[in-house]
Write a protein that holds these residues in place. Structure first.
Motif, PDB file in Angstrom:
ATOM      1  N   VAL A  62       0.817  -1.231   0.000  1.00  0.00           N
ATOM      2  CA  VAL A  62       0.000   0.000   0.000  1.00  0.00           C
ATOM      3  C   VAL A  62       0.844   1.272   0.000  1.00  0.00           C
ATOM      4  O   VAL A  62       0.620   2.190   0.780  1.00  0.00           O
ATOM      5  CB  VAL A  62      -1.043   0.052   1.140  1.00  0.00           C
ATOM      6  CG1 VAL A  62      -2.115  -0.979   0.891  1.00  0.00           C
ATOM      7  CG2 VAL A  62      -0.434  -0.164   2.507  1.00  0.00           C
ATOM      8  N   THR A  63       1.841   1.298  -0.882  1.00  0.00           N
ATOM      9  CA  THR A  63       2.710   2.473  -0.959  1.00  0.00           C
ATOM     10  C   THR A  63       2.193   3.464  -1.992  1.00  0.00           C
ATOM     11  O   THR A  63       1.871   4.608  -1.666  1.00  0.00           O
ATOM     12  CB  THR A  63       4.148   2.058  -1.300  1.00  0.00           C
ATOM     13  OG1 THR A  63       4.602   1.127  -0.334  1.00  0.00           O
ATOM     14  CG2 THR A  63       5.055   3.273  -1.304  1.00  0.00           C
ATOM     15  N   ASN A 177      -4.818   3.792   2.544  1.00  0.00           N
ATOM     16  CA  ASN A 177      -3.627   4.652   2.519  1.00  0.00           C
ATOM     17  C   ASN A 177      -2.661   4.259   1.413  1.00  0.00           C
ATOM     18  O   ASN A 177      -1.451   4.321   1.557  1.00  0.00           O
ATOM     19  CB  ASN A 177      -2.891   4.596   3.865  1.00  0.00           C
ATOM     20  CG  ASN A 177      -3.573   5.432   4.935  1.00  0.00           C
ATOM     21  OD1 ASN A 177      -3.000   6.362   5.451  1.00  0.00           O
ATOM     22  ND2 ASN A 177      -4.817   5.104   5.247  1.00  0.00           N
ATOM     23  N   ALA A 178      -3.224   3.803   0.288  1.00  0.00           N
ATOM     24  CA  ALA A 178      -2.370   3.257  -0.765  1.00  0.00           C
ATOM     25  C   ALA A 178      -1.847   4.325  -1.715  1.00  0.00           C
ATOM     26  O   ALA A 178      -0.750   4.203  -2.246  1.00  0.00           O
ATOM     27  CB  ALA A 178      -3.128   2.207  -1.564  1.00  0.00           C
ATOM     28  N   GLY A 179      -2.641   5.361  -1.963  1.00  0.00           N
ATOM     29  CA  GLY A 179      -2.129   6.449  -2.785  1.00  0.00           C
ATOM     30  C   GLY A 179      -2.121   6.184  -4.282  1.00  0.00           C
ATOM     31  O   GLY A 179      -1.608   7.002  -5.042  1.00  0.00           O
ATOM     32  N   THR A 281       0.884   9.394   5.368  1.00  0.00           N
ATOM     33  CA  THR A 281       0.724   7.979   5.042  1.00  0.00           C
ATOM     34  C   THR A 281       0.235   7.704   3.623  1.00  0.00           C
ATOM     35  O   THR A 281       0.687   6.760   3.001  1.00  0.00           O
ATOM     36  CB  THR A 281      -0.306   7.317   5.976  1.00  0.00           C
ATOM     37  OG1 THR A 281      -1.585   7.862   5.676  1.00  0.00           O
ATOM     38  CG2 THR A 281       0.028   7.551   7.416  1.00  0.00           C
ATOM     39  N   ALA A 282      -0.685   8.493   3.131  1.00  0.00           N
ATOM     40  CA  ALA A 282      -1.219   8.199   1.805  1.00  0.00           C
ATOM     41  C   ALA A 282      -0.332   8.856   0.763  1.00  0.00           C
ATOM     42  O   ALA A 282       0.455   9.735   1.076  1.00  0.00           O
ATOM     43  CB  ALA A 282      -2.638   8.702   1.683  1.00  0.00           C
ATOM     44  N   GLY A 283      -0.448   8.429  -0.466  1.00  0.00           N
ATOM     45  CA  GLY A 283       0.512   8.932  -1.445  1.00  0.00           C
ATOM     46  C   GLY A 283      -0.080   9.800  -2.533  1.00  0.00           C
ATOM     47  O   GLY A 283       0.484   9.904  -3.611  1.00  0.00           O
ATOM     48  N   THR A 393       6.129   3.752   3.327  1.00  0.00           N
ATOM     49  CA  THR A 393       5.019   3.332   2.460  1.00  0.00           C
ATOM     50  C   THR A 393       4.036   4.477   2.221  1.00  0.00           C
ATOM     51  O   THR A 393       2.823   4.288   2.282  1.00  0.00           O
ATOM     52  CB  THR A 393       4.268   2.096   3.005  1.00  0.00           C
ATOM     53  OG1 THR A 393       3.566   2.440   4.197  1.00  0.00           O
ATOM     54  CG2 THR A 393       5.206   0.949   3.277  1.00  0.00           C
ATOM     55  N   VAL A 394       4.588   5.658   1.954  1.00  0.00           N
ATOM     56  CA  VAL A 394       3.735   6.816   1.675  1.00  0.00           C
ATOM     57  C   VAL A 394       3.403   6.873   0.186  1.00  0.00           C
ATOM     58  O   VAL A 394       2.250   6.947  -0.206  1.00  0.00           O
ATOM     59  CB  VAL A 394       4.397   8.128   2.141  1.00  0.00           C
ATOM     60  CG1 VAL A 394       3.545   9.320   1.743  1.00  0.00           C
ATOM     61  CG2 VAL A 394       4.606   8.102   3.637  1.00  0.00           C
ATOM     62  N   GLY A 395       4.462   6.853  -0.625  1.00  0.00           N
ATOM     63  CA  GLY A 395       4.215   6.767  -2.053  1.00  0.00           C
ATOM     64  C   GLY A 395       4.183   8.075  -2.803  1.00  0.00           C
ATOM     65  O   GLY A 395       3.930   8.084  -4.001  1.00  0.00           O
TER      66      GLY A 395
END
Ligand code: K
Ligand code: K
Lengths: 448, 448
Positions: A62-63, A177-179, A281-283, A393-395
């Motif tokens: 979930v990056t 929070n996958a982005g 956290t999210a990308g 794992t922000v992305g």
């Protein structure tokens, strides 16, 4: 699959310690994902194995970092595979968190009277099933609610079929929070859309709190009944959100390439809020991150390292870890033997966990950036940004990931994998620690 | 002056805690230094107040960052003032370290039977004087020995008068890890001179070990009788020196602007050794640091943060702190309750000190860099390098310090001051901690 692997492990068919099991299940999921994305039906014009692997790693962890454009390279089937990987990767973390915490006999957050035993007897299995049901409900409600809200924007713009799909995709991607986004410039097109600026951040925040916090909120309802962990998470998250929104706005207000070009103060605040929420956290991004000032970038990097909540899909060292880090430092200067917060105390033995987590994280970043500088000749700050984005794992990206050679990509993939498996693995070790002798009314805080 | 202030404090004429006293005495020394450098006799063409203040801060904190060229701006008298500030600043740290450690009733390293009491009675005063004599002897022998060796290079080149002065200046500057040089390009002219490449690093290493380690070596002589602190320092320093020399050589071997231009492999190894030794504490350079690769720069930054030995003139978090940080992380993963090294154990309560020190250091760097990015639009890596160089009182530069405006300079000055006073101040707090209950044969390691 987690439950299946887990039950195998309990029957001692596979004799692996849980952290290895976690890493293994992620690895298997990644390989399956890569194969699925290689299917002719997944892409319009085929995809290189390396690109498919990278996308699978990014989705399962979930990056959200990408080497191909999700929206144009993949067919709806391919996008559905990615969404499935995100959902399994994201859900897997939550479920696994429950499983290992329960196996350790630790309170798993839903109710402090529920302790599950390692032998997983009848009662605990029933409790476990109940817990998993609650988690699934939360996931379902949030993701469908998010879809409905986003559809109000996407359906008028793209019609029912495409619009609904986009709403669903971005809702699931945000909650986990996958982005991952379906547009090459992520959310820039909706930078000034109030509904998107409300929905996406809310999904990200709820998904990043961790299920135990959400359970506390919905089941206990009163502040004074919340666990210390929940209180710290809520206060910490609120402070971080307000602080980073204001700081982002102040730093970028006149930057013509980011906020400066926006028409109204309201739009600037909207975009600041969006980026501030997303940065930990999210990308996603609604502005071009490569154009941020260096100091904003530094703030961004710090926020990514702090991350979200334990037992959530967020990465980083986690908000509670950061708080304990600060409180322990404060306690040291005050020569206190215990950390105090909200009328509870936390033993200083927790500091060991915090320290181990911080050291591993910082060393991983250092090695990652060091190796990246060997393979790529870009600007240092951008490499640091990209490495932290992967490990936490922000992305988010300042455009480096697309430029990397195969070695550089491998480093980014390893960082994502470590970032996803590492903190939880560490969390497992933490849980295995000798039970602390209770002297004061003690409280459990999840770290990492 | 330290002794005078200290005795005043003991008589409760000044009622200040020792850390405040330390900070105050440095501040007084800095003001006196600034006034001395403003005297017409100190400079050829006068000097701005800001420049005089910056030079005084840099000298007293034994950092070595400069905004004017020491060799050409100052007369020999002015240079002598700087040398005096370096010597007082450097010696002050050692003397103060003895005084506060002795006041705390901690073993002060010379002999484990010597415990000085807080009331400073007759016996302890006599012991104290003996100790200070030993320190002064070590300082005198090293600095004069260094002068003699360096004179073999400088006298043939510059004649007796100038040559001897240069030898003395660089010897004192090196032993105190100050990094002030009389040439605008520091030591580049001697990059391939074996005698300089031996003398300067040896002075830096001995000065950076800390007097307690030197005392152990000269008085106890046998490895097995050394204190744990001494063993950790010696092994840690050796590993860091070998590792950083090799890594520096490997990374820069073919860089045409640094090692690549040198004729022989021997010259390259010489220069690598010089820079590797110098990078942790002293601020000299024999190559142009602004031309290093980004990864070498990153290694350099890491080494600066680690720094030298406790109770020495070196900055950074200190070698032993770094070792304990790693050992504690290892102990955590092994689920051990104590840290083991060389058949001794260190209580995990030490981790609190380590953690507080690391957190304060990293936060200071972060805030420093953040503020610098607000005032200066240079490359991020260079700003980070400069901030760490100031905070760790190393004094190497990639050319940023000269370009900063008054606000930027103030930030650098504050970082130098915090770097000099902070760790020791923290060390004082550490020493005030509740005495650890002895369970195993415990050993004291100085942190920060
Ligand atoms: K993400
Ligand atoms: K220095």
């Amino acid at each position: 699959m987690f439950i299946w692997l887990r039950s195998l492990a309990f029957r001692r068919t596979i004799n692996l310690p849980p952290p290895a099991l976690l890493a293994l299940s992620y690895a298997i999921l990644i390989v399956i994902g890569m194969l699925a994305l290689e299917l002719p039906v997944s892409t319009h014009h085929g995809i290189a194995w390396g690109d498919a692997l990278f996308t699978a790693v990014s989705a399962v962890t979930v990056t959200g970092l990408g080497v191909v454009d999700t929206g144009s390279a993949f067919t709806t089937t391919g996008q559905a595979f990615i969404l499935l990987l995100i959902q399994l990767g994201g859900l897997g973390i939550m479920v696994f968190a429950v499983l290992i915490l329960s196996a350790m006999g630790l309170p798993i957050g839903m109710s402090h009277h529920v302790f599950l035993r390692e032998d997983l007897n009848q009662t605990s299995v029933r409790e476990l099933v109940r817990l998993l049901k609650v988690i699934l409900w939360v996931v379902l409600v949030c993701e469908l609610g998010g879809t409905a809200l986003l559809a109000c924007v996407t359906v008028p713009e793209f019609g029912w079929q495409t619009g609904l799909w986009q709403a669903l995709f971005h809702s699931i991607s945000a909650f986990n929070n996958a982005g991952f986004a379906l547009f090459p410039d992520s959310m820039v097109r909706w930078a000034n859309n109030p509904l998107v600026n409300f929905t996406i951040p809310m999904l990200v925040i709820i998904g990043g709190l961790g299920y135990s916090v959400i359970a506390d909120i919905f089941q206990l309802r009163q502040w004074r009944r919340f666990s210390l962990h929940t209180k710290l998470m809520l206060v910490g998250t609120a402070v971080l959100l307000v602080g980073s929104t204001v700081l982002f706005a102040v730093l970028e207000w006149d930057n013509a390439k980011t906020l400066g070009s926006m028409a109204s103060a309201f739009d600037k605040w909207q975009a600041s809020w969006f980026q501030a929420v997303i940065s930990r956290t999210a990308g996603f991004n609604s502005i071009n991150l490569a154009e941020m000032h260096d100091n904003t970038t530094l703030m961004f990097i710090s926020l990514m390292l702090i991350g979200g909540g334990s037992t959530s899909t967020a990465g980083g060292i986690k908000v509670t870890t950061f708080i304990i880090l600060l409180l322990a430092t404060l306690a040291f200067f005050r020569r206190q033997q215990r950390i105090h917060a909200f009328g509870r105390s936390v033993g200083l033995e927790q500091v060991l966990k915090v320290q181990a987590l911080v050291v591993t994280t910082l060393l991983s970043v250092m090695f990652g950036v060091f190796l990246l500088t060997l393979t790529h000749d870009g600007e240092f700050l951008n490499l640091l940004f990209e490495a932290v984005s992967a490990l936490a794992t922000v992305g988010v990206s300042r455009g480096i990931t697309g430029e990397l050679d195969q070695l550089g990509r491998t480093i980014i993939m390893l960082l994502m994998f470590i970032g996803r498996v590492g903190p939880l693995t560490l969390g497992f070790f933490l849980a295995m620690q000798v039970p602390p002798r209770v002297r004061y009314p003690a409280s459990q805080v999840y770290l990492g």
